[in-house]
Design a protein around this motif. Structure first.
Motif, PDB file in Angstrom:
ATOM      1  N   GLU A  31       0.782  -1.240   0.000  1.00  0.00           N
ATOM      2  CA  GLU A  31       0.000   0.000   0.000  1.00  0.00           C
ATOM      3  C   GLU A  31       0.812   1.288   0.000  1.00  0.00           C
ATOM      4  N   MET A  32       2.046   1.290   0.487  1.00  0.00           N
ATOM      5  CA  MET A  32       2.788   2.544   0.504  1.00  0.00           C
ATOM      6  C   MET A  32       3.161   2.947  -0.919  1.00  0.00           C
ATOM      7  N   SER A  33       3.252   4.236  -1.147  1.00  0.00           N
ATOM      8  CA  SER A  33       3.573   4.743  -2.476  1.00  0.00           C
ATOM      9  C   SER A  33       5.070   4.928  -2.624  1.00  0.00           C
ATOM     10  N   ALA A  34       5.544   4.746  -3.834  1.00  0.00           N
ATOM     11  CA  ALA A  34       6.897   5.160  -4.163  1.00  0.00           C
ATOM     12  C   ALA A  34       6.964   6.688  -4.170  1.00  0.00           C
ATOM     13  N   THR A  35       8.171   7.220  -4.228  1.00  0.00           N
ATOM     14  CA  THR A  35       8.394   8.663  -4.140  1.00  0.00           C
ATOM     15  C   THR A  35       8.422   9.292  -5.516  1.00  0.00           C
ATOM     16  N   ASN A  36       7.561  10.276  -5.728  1.00  0.00           N
ATOM     17  CA  ASN A  36       7.558  11.044  -6.973  1.00  0.00           C
ATOM     18  C   ASN A  36       8.601  12.151  -6.855  1.00  0.00           C
ATOM     19  N   VAL A  37       9.639  12.105  -7.680  1.00  0.00           N
ATOM     20  CA  VAL A  37      10.711  13.106  -7.587  1.00  0.00           C
ATOM     21  C   VAL A  37      10.579  14.202  -8.642  1.00  0.00           C
ATOM     22  N   VAL A  38       9.465  14.210  -9.385  1.00  0.00           N
ATOM     23  CA  VAL A  38       9.275  15.173 -10.479  1.00  0.00           C
ATOM     24  C   VAL A  38       8.278  16.247 -10.070  1.00  0.00           C
ATOM     25  N   ARG A  39       8.567  17.489 -10.462  1.00  0.00           N
ATOM     26  CA  ARG A  39       7.660  18.603 -10.186  1.00  0.00           C
ATOM     27  C   ARG A  39       6.316  18.404 -10.874  1.00  0.00           C
ATOM     28  N   ALA A  74      24.012   2.695 -13.787  1.00  0.00           N
ATOM     29  CA  ALA A  74      24.360   2.824 -15.201  1.00  0.00           C
ATOM     30  C   ALA A  74      25.797   2.405 -15.472  1.00  0.00           C
ATOM     31  N   GLN A  75      26.670   2.530 -14.496  1.00  0.00           N
ATOM     32  CA  GLN A  75      28.076   2.181 -14.684  1.00  0.00           C
ATOM     33  C   GLN A  75      28.335   0.677 -14.657  1.00  0.00           C
ATOM     34  N   GLN A  76      27.338  -0.104 -14.267  1.00  0.00           N
ATOM     35  CA  GLN A  76      27.547  -1.555 -14.240  1.00  0.00           C
ATOM     36  C   GLN A  76      27.591  -2.093 -15.670  1.00  0.00           C
ATOM     37  N   PRO A  77      28.581  -2.919 -15.981  1.00  0.00           N
ATOM     38  CA  PRO A  77      28.756  -3.347 -17.382  1.00  0.00           C
ATOM     39  C   PRO A  77      27.597  -4.166 -17.930  1.00  0.00           C
ATOM     40  N   GLU A  78      26.829  -4.829 -17.069  1.00  0.00           N
ATOM     41  CA  GLU A  78      25.706  -5.637 -17.556  1.00  0.00           C
ATOM     42  C   GLU A  78      24.546  -4.784 -18.055  1.00  0.00           C
ATOM     43  N   VAL A  79      24.496  -3.518 -17.645  1.00  0.00           N
ATOM     44  CA  VAL A  79      23.351  -2.663 -17.950  1.00  0.00           C
ATOM     45  C   VAL A  79      23.423  -2.156 -19.384  1.00  0.00           C
ATOM     46  N   ALA A  80      22.326  -2.358 -20.128  1.00  0.00           N
ATOM     47  CA  ALA A  80      22.227  -1.844 -21.489  1.00  0.00           C
ATOM     48  C   ALA A  80      21.593  -0.464 -21.517  1.00  0.00           C
ATOM     49  N   ARG A  81      20.535  -0.273 -20.712  1.00  0.00           N
ATOM     50  CA  ARG A  81      19.810   0.994 -20.658  1.00  0.00           C
ATOM     51  C   ARG A  81      19.170   1.160 -19.292  1.00  0.00           C
ATOM     52  N   LEU A  82      18.974   2.428 -18.910  1.00  0.00           N
ATOM     53  CA  LEU A  82      18.124   2.792 -17.780  1.00  0.00           C
ATOM     54  C   LEU A  82      17.087   3.761 -18.305  1.00  0.00           C
ATOM     55  N   PHE A  83      15.832   3.579 -17.894  1.00  0.00           N
ATOM     56  CA  PHE A  83      14.769   4.488 -18.302  1.00  0.00           C
ATOM     57  C   PHE A  83      14.354   5.330 -17.104  1.00  0.00           C
ATOM     58  N   VAL A  84      14.316   6.652 -17.316  1.00  0.00           N
ATOM     59  CA  VAL A  84      13.931   7.601 -16.277  1.00  0.00           C
ATOM     60  C   VAL A  84      13.001   8.638 -16.884  1.00  0.00           C
ATOM     61  N   ASN A  85      12.276   9.346 -16.028  1.00  0.00           N
ATOM     62  CA  ASN A  85      11.478  10.473 -16.498  1.00  0.00           C
ATOM     63  C   ASN A  85      12.395  11.523 -17.125  1.00  0.00           C
ATOM     64  N   PRO A  86      11.953  12.206 -18.184  1.00  0.00           N
ATOM     65  CA  PRO A  86      12.806  13.234 -18.793  1.00  0.00           C
ATOM     66  C   PRO A  86      13.294  14.283 -17.801  1.00  0.00           C
ATOM     67  N   ALA A  87      12.474  14.641 -16.805  1.00  0.00           N
ATOM     68  CA  ALA A  87      12.912  15.618 -15.809  1.00  0.00           C
ATOM     69  C   ALA A  87      14.091  15.090 -14.996  1.00  0.00           C
ATOM     70  N   ILE A  88      14.111  13.789 -14.755  1.00  0.00           N
ATOM     71  CA  ILE A  88      15.238  13.189 -14.043  1.00  0.00           C
ATOM     72  C   ILE A  88      16.477  13.225 -14.923  1.00  0.00           C
ATOM     73  N   LYS A  89      16.320  12.905 -16.184  1.00  0.00           N
ATOM     74  CA  LYS A  89      17.461  12.992 -17.105  1.00  0.00           C
ATOM     75  C   LYS A  89      18.008  14.414 -17.133  1.00  0.00           C
ATOM     76  N   LYS A  90      17.127  15.411 -17.125  1.00  0.00           N
ATOM     77  CA  LYS A  90      17.572  16.800 -17.108  1.00  0.00           C
ATOM     78  C   LYS A  90      18.425  17.074 -15.878  1.00  0.00           C
ATOM     79  N   ALA A  91      17.971  16.601 -14.720  1.00  0.00           N
ATOM     80  CA  ALA A  91      18.729  16.815 -13.484  1.00  0.00           C
ATOM     81  C   ALA A  91      20.079  16.119 -13.537  1.00  0.00           C
ATOM     82  N   LEU A  92      20.102  14.900 -14.067  1.00  0.00           N
ATOM     83  CA  LEU A  92      21.364  14.171 -14.178  1.00  0.00           C
ATOM     84  C   LEU A  92      22.333  14.908 -15.100  1.00  0.00           C
TER      85      LEU A  92
END
Length: 309
Positions: free
Chosen positions: A167-175, A198-216
């Motif tokens: 029942e608990m919600s995840a955290t929305n980090v986007v305005r 993302a730095q782990q060699p096994e990872v091909a892609r990570l998907f994030v909200n565009p606002a998160i990508k902007k912050a990164l």
């Protein structure tokens, strides 16, 4: 692999209906009901999601992934233990803590590393169904046993109760305006967590909200090569989505093309903040629902995976 009493509780839920939605912030259920049997499961028109959604245990045999992330399945799957030293699995009623052994081992290794960057542990959302394949609700991908969602909520310093996990919600980090992250919620540790993943060699892609990508893009310093793996995508403001590359030797597993070599912080990212994307015009014509995927759309090996006992 670490086992716990909660793992036994999960097994008791394996034949129950998943929650009616599959977003990180949507609740699970404490009162799941069994799925009714299908009248004619061998009918070619039966949706593949109705078949794979009723598989409650993995297909026996060696690890094998067949097809692609959005049209595939896997054999020899394992469940991530619902409790580990530095992870906890959420929404147990969905029965989506499964993956190839390659994914399960990766999640355990990643969880062990995250305290080094100030993140206490992972709250793990949806991975895959026991045999992969299309899901009854939610994701179009997560079919190959190589995808996993991680909540943007730090793991608390205690074991969550069953009701909290549902029942608990995840955290929305986007305005609310979707133009940037919420500075009252976003922390430097969010960047460190995503960068480490993302730095782990096994990872091909990570998907994030565009606002998160902007912050990164704005906050990352030093070597920025890892940013090329971080791809903006609708939603993903409560969690980020890990996609592993096909393991070496997995001949019937289809990788995506590699992401562009640039960091993706220029014109490509700006597109996601255009008015056409943020405020698309509403269609005046009712949309025609897309017919559900059937077994004919999946690799032939998925029929064997589905029927294996």
């Amino acid at each position: 692999m670490i086992r716990s009493p909660a793992f036994a509780a999960f097994l008791a839920l394996a034949a129950l209906v998943p929650s009616p939605a599959a977003l990180a912030q949507d609740r699970g259920t404490l009162d799941a009901k069994p799925l009714p049997p299908l009248a004619n499961p061998d009918d070619p028109s039966t949706p593949a999601k109705a078949l794979f959604g009723r598989a409650t245990s993995p297909a026996p045999g060696p690890e094998a992934a067949y097809g692609s992330y959005a049209r595939g399945c896997f054999a020899g799957g394992e469940a991530l233990a619902v409790d580990g030293p530095t992870w906890q699995v959420m929404r147990l009623s969905r029965n989506r803590m499964w993956g190839t052994p390659h994914l399960v081992a990766f999640m355990e290794r990643l969880a062990a590393k995250v305290p080094r960057v100030g993140w206490p542990g992972l709250l793990v959302g949806d991975m895959s169904q026991p045999r992969g394949g299309p899901m009854l609700t939610g994701h179009a991908s997560h079919q190959l046993g190589l995808d996993a969602d991680v909540w943007l909520t730090p793991m608390p310093d205690r074991r969550l109760s069953r009701s909290e996990r549902e029942e608990m919600s995840a955290t929305n980090v986007v305005r609310p305006d979707r133009l940037d992250i919420d500075p009252g919620v976003w922390t430097p540790e969010h960047l460190k967590l995503i960068r480490l993943t993302a730095q782990q060699p096994e990872v091909a892609r990570l998907f994030v909200n565009p606002a998160i990508k902007k912050a990164l893009c704005r906050e990352a310093d030093g070597n920025r090569g890892w940013l090329s793996k971080v791809r903006p995508m609708y939603g993903h403001n409560y969690h980020y989505h890990i996609r592993l590359a096909c393991p070496a030797g997995a001949a019937q597993c289809e990788d995506q093309a590699s992401p562009p070599g640039s960091d993706g912080c220029g014109e490509e990212l700006a597109y996601w903040f255009s008015d056409a994307v943020l405020n698309p015009p509403k269609s005046t014509k009712p949309g025609r629902p897309k017919p559900p995927m059937t077994m004919a759309a999946l690799p032939p090996s998925c029929r064997t995976v589905l029927k294996a006992r």
